[in-house]
Write a protein that holds these residues in place. Sequence first.
Motif, PDB file in Angstrom:
ATOM      1  N   ARG A   1       0.834  -1.199   0.000  1.00  8.74           N
ATOM      2  CA  ARG A   1       0.000   0.000   0.000  1.00  8.74           C
ATOM      3  C   ARG A   1       0.870   1.250   0.000  1.00  8.74           C
ATOM      4  O   ARG A   1       0.601   2.219  -0.696  1.00  8.74           O
ATOM      5  N   HIS A   2       1.955   1.216   0.778  1.00  7.67           N
ATOM      6  CA  HIS A   2       2.867   2.360   0.857  1.00  7.67           C
ATOM      7  C   HIS A   2       3.554   2.611  -0.492  1.00  7.67           C
ATOM      8  O   HIS A   2       3.703   3.765  -0.911  1.00  7.67           O
ATOM      9  N   VAL A   3       3.957   1.563  -1.172  1.00  8.24           N
ATOM     10  CA  VAL A   3       4.574   1.706  -2.494  1.00  8.24           C
ATOM     11  C   VAL A   3       3.584   2.348  -3.462  1.00  8.24           C
ATOM     12  O   VAL A   3       3.951   3.224  -4.256  1.00  8.24           O
ATOM     13  N   ARG A   4       2.335   1.942  -3.391  1.00  2.00           N
ATOM     14  CA  ARG A   4       1.299   2.520  -4.252  1.00  2.00           C
ATOM     15  C   ARG A   4       1.119   4.002  -3.979  1.00  2.00           C
ATOM     16  O   ARG A   4       1.001   4.812  -4.897  1.00  2.00           O
ATOM     17  N   VAL A   5       1.097   4.367  -2.694  1.00  2.00           N
ATOM     18  CA  VAL A   5       0.936   5.774  -2.317  1.00  2.00           C
ATOM     19  C   VAL A   5       2.151   6.580  -2.762  1.00  2.00           C
ATOM     20  O   VAL A   5       2.022   7.671  -3.322  1.00  2.00           O
TER      21      VAL A   5
ATOM     22  N   VAL B   1       2.354  17.791   1.174  1.00  2.00           N
ATOM     23  CA  VAL B   1       1.540  16.670   0.689  1.00  2.00           C
ATOM     24  C   VAL B   1       1.569  15.615   1.784  1.00  2.00           C
ATOM     25  O   VAL B   1       2.604  15.382   2.400  1.00  2.00           O
ATOM     26  N   PHE B   2       0.433  14.993   2.048  1.00  2.00           N
ATOM     27  CA  PHE B   2       0.322  14.059   3.167  1.00  2.00           C
ATOM     28  C   PHE B   2       0.602  12.643   2.690  1.00  2.00           C
ATOM     29  O   PHE B   2       0.005  12.150   1.742  1.00  2.00           O
ATOM     30  N   ASP B   3       1.524  11.972   3.360  1.00  2.00           N
ATOM     31  CA  ASP B   3       1.879  10.586   3.080  1.00  2.00           C
ATOM     32  C   ASP B   3       1.532   9.766   4.312  1.00  2.00           C
ATOM     33  O   ASP B   3       2.186   9.883   5.341  1.00  2.00           O
ATOM     34  N   ARG B   4       0.506   8.955   4.211  1.00  2.00           N
ATOM     35  CA  ARG B   4       0.046   8.190   5.363  1.00  2.00           C
ATOM     36  C   ARG B   4       0.879   6.940   5.603  1.00  2.00           C
ATOM     37  O   ARG B   4       0.619   6.174   6.535  1.00  2.00           O
ATOM     38  N   GLY B   5       1.901   6.724   4.790  1.00  2.00           N
ATOM     39  CA  GLY B   5       2.843   5.641   5.032  1.00  2.00           C
ATOM     40  C   GLY B   5       2.269   4.245   4.852  1.00  2.00           C
ATOM     41  O   GLY B   5       2.777   3.292   5.436  1.00  2.00           O
ATOM     42  N   GLY B   6       1.221   4.104   4.068  1.00  2.00           N
ATOM     43  CA  GLY B   6       0.609   2.799   3.867  1.00  2.00           C
ATOM     44  C   GLY B   6      -0.388   2.420   4.941  1.00  2.00           C
ATOM     45  O   GLY B   6      -1.038   1.385   4.853  1.00  2.00           O
TER      46      GLY B   6
END
Length: 125
Positions: free
Chosen positions: A16-20, A99-104
Amino acid sequence: MPRVKFRKKLSIRKRRHVRVRAKVSGTTQRPRLNVFRSSAHIYAQVIDDTVGNTLVAASDLEAEVKERAGEGAAKAARAKVVGQVIAERAKEAGFDAVVFDRGGFLYHGRVRAVAEGAREAGLQF
């Protein structure tokens, strides 16, 4: 939790993190606010991906966060304070928008509390 189940959850979060991260990247003008959630603590960093530098960071292990959240505060309350602290530090460093990165991690609970705390402190994303 059995070891196999933990590994599966971890691999799903990593995918999921890679996708984000394929869609979210921080620039010099608008850096990335990354959130990491462990079972006990929460960490946030503002990162410029063009050079790979961490510009500011905050976590619930810091004395300032512990003091503002109060003794024995719930994890979500500490996470919200981490969001406020990271926003204040980012604004001091000259960044109004990130930009917000929720980390997967799924956007709820402590991850959401960090985002709400940062927004309340004036950070835009």
